[in-house]
Design a protein around this motif. Structure first.
Motif, PDB file in Angstrom:
ATOM      1  N   ASP A 268      66.562   8.303 -15.859  1.00  0.00           N
ATOM      2  CA  ASP A 268      67.982   7.935 -16.261  1.00  0.00           C
ATOM      3  C   ASP A 268      68.027   7.275 -14.927  1.00  0.00           C
ATOM      4  O   ASP A 268      67.895   8.144 -13.796  1.00  0.00           O
ATOM      5  N   THR A 278      64.022   9.046 -21.181  1.00  0.00           N
ATOM      6  CA  THR A 278      63.481   8.961 -22.469  1.00  0.00           C
ATOM      7  C   THR A 278      62.268   8.831 -22.182  1.00  0.00           C
ATOM      8  O   THR A 278      61.291   8.309 -21.263  1.00  0.00           O
ATOM      9  N   ARG A 508      64.854  11.265 -26.560  1.00  0.00           N
ATOM     10  CA  ARG A 508      65.648  11.106 -24.996  1.00  0.00           C
ATOM     11  C   ARG A 508      65.251  12.695 -24.833  1.00  0.00           C
ATOM     12  O   ARG A 508      64.998  14.115 -25.488  1.00  0.00           O
ATOM     13  N   ARG A 547      63.324   2.933 -22.419  1.00  0.00           N
ATOM     14  CA  ARG A 547      64.510   2.989 -22.788  1.00  0.00           C
ATOM     15  C   ARG A 547      65.907   1.798 -23.925  1.00  0.00           C
ATOM     16  O   ARG A 547      65.936   2.295 -24.988  1.00  0.00           O
ATOM     17  N   ALA A 551      66.824   2.607 -28.165  1.00  0.00           N
ATOM     18  CA  ALA A 551      67.951   2.558 -27.992  1.00  0.00           C
ATOM     19  C   ALA A 551      67.951   1.663 -29.875  1.00  0.00           C
ATOM     20  O   ALA A 551      69.139   1.918 -30.594  1.00  0.00           O
ATOM     21  N   TYR A 580      74.552   2.193 -23.412  1.00  0.00           N
ATOM     22  CA  TYR A 580      72.515   1.778 -23.453  1.00  0.00           C
ATOM     23  C   TYR A 580      72.202   0.446 -23.160  1.00  0.00           C
ATOM     24  O   TYR A 580      71.545  -0.025 -23.166  1.00  0.00           O
TER      25      TYR A 580
END
Length: 802
Positions: A268, A278, A508, A547, A551, A580
């Motif tokens: 992140d 992720t 994650r 990511r 999500a 996200y």
């Protein structure tokens, strides 16, 4: 009186190549959507896509334009922008009710605004309000899309038209949720949001389409690129559509290259100190043949009106090929459906042995099927699941259809828990297939979704289907991390490994302090029950699309659970979407200009009609059965009179306005209950009677007693599965507190420190109590109840009514 009729001379009647039935032309045009531009950058197995829609106001009054359009079902929409009058307004992602209220307020104040919403995983809508006369407005969507890969080729599929869908159920008395041509029903409470008007055949091409794909060859041995439904120009690694194409079928590009096992880890950016990120795992299947076990296979074939033409021919061939894959050790049943469910007349109902004689009779029955009637899909799926109850055999359900139904959430609510107990394969046949729904069904059943878009690709697809119906190479997959921690309840389902299809898992992670390397071990059972494992070393990556794709997959799982009855997930879904930055059914992007451009708001509203899907039957002259929508209804060729589409009472949601007076194909709304339905249960989340689940609880109790003899590890796995089923039943009842509490604890039965024997005794006690004559009402009804206004109309937001 005799009137002579003389033919016109050729020079007196020059053909207009753009003219057609229902054509309406003005110097400034007649429809608001002028252009659609799609650009995609493909890197490995992920595509970064930007979609630009160009709107124009050809009228003399301020305009609100609505466009109902498709996007890839697994794509994550991460940004939205409006551009007009040299002004750029970035969209904000908000809870859907708040976004709609903000949009309506801005429009009423005369400000230019736009809103993007999701109504199905692959059906979206955009409203652009207060477009002043003669003005052009562009809206841009940014999305990330994973590419499925099998047998050495990745597929980039971009849908271009929302095909008409069959809408079952009884029309509601509530105000319409949207401006579409179908009435909302108890089975599809938002049907008016997924049913745009359809242009009549022959209408001039109303939208300029531009589509270009650039493939990054870095690290790839790219051997071939081919498009199956469009003529394209290829310049190196750039592919583009030829000018003049219409928005009437999916764009499909297949890229042939070899991929490999890999673990990409993307930390992140906004909170690097947390060590979270992720991951994307790709594992290639092992070589070898799977060992087949005796199977029970139920083949469900859609023969509804929308399957007419080449699709019915392809469906019959696909179904016959599936029957041919069966062996003497298998049992099978064939169910064909439209508004009724039928089975081969020379075979008994239920499962029969797959002898040569029985398979011949089944193929003979399939050869006689033609397209007719509506698409009542729920009843045949329920009947198929009723046949697949022998836990000692491999249980397989195969659905062959175009998937064009509107009651997807109702089907998931009624069958989702049982679909998860069998292997489900779906075969989608169409040039504008409902891939989102078919993928959801296959995902629930840990099976495969195969899409057939043309007769030319049928043989290739049949080879894939032949292997998919067979046994997987590795089952019971699990993950074990070393050097980092998997964040609980974030990892997508691993499922099974099939020949030619790599395993793709997203999730994650949380980095471990001082770890030298990060590895992920995949474990499962190979042929003959032999242990199988593969260790993959992680590699750092900076691709933000990983990511976003995770999500979107996470949100899809939560939304499916919501549709299956767990109404407690609404806040979790909204929070995940906002955290996200990925659009979902419970959120919306809204862009609002600060400048007032139209005092009093828009004075004209137009819903953009869509193209008839390529390959669908055109309406018969003079009325009669219509291929569009697969409904046996007469066509109404007259434009609809303007009528307001008010927001549901007590809510600020709108699509206030009327469909345009334009040359579109419309169906008259049904004045009352529709005849010939295969079911009557509503799809709206009303609390169900406790007696409706008592038979299933009795069956669960019997299986629970039999499970006492299992060893502790196997018992823990059984209890975890039982917990997932009880959670659905609790949601079905509206939130039965005792069942919900038990389900939550059972799901954790496989975690370290759990007491499987104690949980088994607790489950035995509660299920015995609940099935022993106690008819207490469910403990908590909560959000399952429908709020009503003084007139008895629902005030619950339509997107919360699965």
């Amino acid at each position: 009186m005799i009137v002579p009729i003389t033919p016109l001379r050729p020079e007196e009647c020059v053909p207009d190549p753009d003219a057609g039935l229902g054509t309406l032309r003005t110097e400034r045009g007649n429809l608001p959507l002028e252009s659609l531009d799609v650009t995609a950058e493909v890197t490995g197995l992920i595509a970064a896509v930007e979609v630009t829609q160009g709107f124009h106001n050809p009228y003399d009054l301020p305009l609100e334009a609505t466009y109902i359009f498709p996007l890839p079902p697994r794509a994550a929409v991460t940004a939205f922008r409006m551009e007009a009058d040299d002004r750029v307004i970035e969209g904000l992602l908000k809870e859907r009710g708040q976004a709609r209220a903000d949009y309506d307020r801005a429009i009423a104040e005369g400000k230019r605004a736009a809103i993007a919403e999701e109504d199905r995983p692959d059906v979206f809508s955009i409203r652009v309000g207060n477009i002043v006369p003669g003005e052009k407005v562009r809206v841009r969507l940014t999305l990330s899309q994973p590419l499925p890969y099998e047998d050495g080729a990745a597929t980039f599929r971009f849908p271009l038209v929302v095909a008409p869908r069959y809408i079952p159920g009884t029309p509601l008395d509530d105000a319409p949720a949207g401006p579409g041509v179908e009435p909302d029903t108890d089975a599809v409470p938002d049907a008016s949001r997924i049913s745009p008007p359809v242009l009549l055949p022959g209408f001039p091409n109303p939208v300029r389409l531009s589509l270009a794909v650039n493939v990054d060859p870095a690290g790839l041995d790219l051997r071939e690129m081919r498009s199956s439904l469009h003529v394209v120009s290829i310049d190196g690694t750039n592919v583009s559509l030829q000018p003049g194409e219409r928005l009437d079928r999916d764009f499909i590009l297949r890229l042939t290259f070899e991929t490999s096992t890999a673990l990409a880890m993307v930390p992140d950016d906004e909170d690097a100190a947390s060590g979270e990120g992720t991951f994307a795992l790709t594992v290639m299947p092992p070589a070898g043949e799977a060992v087949r076990t005796p199977r029970d296979v139920v083949l469900v074939l859609d023969r509804s009106g929308s399957m007419g033409g080449w699709k019915m021919v392809a469906a019959r061939r696909a179904a016959a090929r599936i029957v041919d894959t069966l062996t003497a050790d298998d049992r099978f049943a064939v169910l064909s459906f439209d508004t009724v469910v039928e089975h081969p007349e020379h075979l008994p109902e239920g499962l029969v042995a797959a002898t040569d004689r029985n398979r011949y009779r089944a193929v003979e029955h399939l050869a006689r099927l033609d397209a007719r009637g509506g698409t009542e899909m729920l009843s045949p799926i329920e009947r198929a699941l009723g046949l697949l109850t022998d836990g000692e055999r491999e249980r397989v359900l195969v659905l062959v259809t175009d998937g064009q139904v509107g009651n997807e959430d109702q089907i998931l609510e009624r069958t989702g828990a049982r679909l998860a107990q069998v292997r489900v394969h779906t075969v989608g046949i169409d040039r504008a297939v409902n891939a989102g729904f078919l993928g959801r069904l296959a995902g629930l059943g840990a099976g495969r979704c195969e899409l057939v878009e043309s007769e030319d690709r049928l043989d290739e697809a049949m080879e894939h289907i032949h292997r998919r119906i067979g046994a997987p190479l590795v089952t019971d997959l699990s993950l074990k991390a070393d050097g980092f921690e998997l964040v609980p309840d974030t990892v997508t389902r691993a499922g099974s490994l099939f020949s030619g299809v790599p395993l793709s898992v997203f999730g994650r992670y949380r980095a471990a302090n001082g770890a030298a390397a990060a590895t992920l071990t995949v474990r499962g059972l190979a042929a003959g029950g032999q242990p199988w494992e593969r260790e993959v070393t992680g590699a750092a990556s900076g691709n933000p699309a990983v990511r976003a794709v995770w999500a979107r997959a996470r949100l899809r799982t939560l939304e499916d659970r919501y549709a299956m009855g767990d109404r407690t997930l609404e806040e979790t879904i909204v929070a995940t979407s906002l955290k996200y930055g990925v659009l979902c059914r419970f959120t919306a992007f809204v862009a609002i200009d600060t400048k007032v451009v139209a005092e009093g708001g828009p004075q004209h509203r137009v819903v953009q009609p869509v193209e008839p899907p390529s390959g669908w039957d055109a309406p018969a002259a003079g009325g009669g059965q219509i291929g569009f929508g697969a409904q046996a209804m007469a066509a109404s060729f007259a434009p609809a009179a303007p009528a307001p589409f008010a927001a549901p009472a007590g809510a600020p949601e709108g699509f206030a306005g009327a469909p345009p007076q334009s040359p579109v194909l419309r169906r008259p709304p049904a004045p009352g209950p529709r005849p010939g339905r295969g079911f009557t249960a509503p799809a709206r989340p009303v609390p169900h009677a406790f007696e409706s689940v008592r038979p299933q609880l009795v069956a669960e109790l019997e299986r629970l007693r039999a499970a006492e003899a299992l060893p502790d590890p196997a018992l823990a796995g059984y209890l975890a599965d039982l917990g997932s089923r009880l959670a659905v039943l609790a949601g079905h009842l509206g939130g039965h507190q005792e069942l919900a509490d038990l389900a939550r604890d059972l799901v954790a039965a496989e975690r370290p420190g759990a007491d499987p024997r104690g949980l088994w005794r607790r489950a035995l006690t509660l299920l015995t109590h609940l099935t022993g004559g106690d008819t207490r009402p469910p403990g908590v009804l909560g959000t399952h109840l429908q709020p009503r206004d003084a007139g008895g109309r629902s005030t619950r937001a339509f997107w919360k009514r699965p």
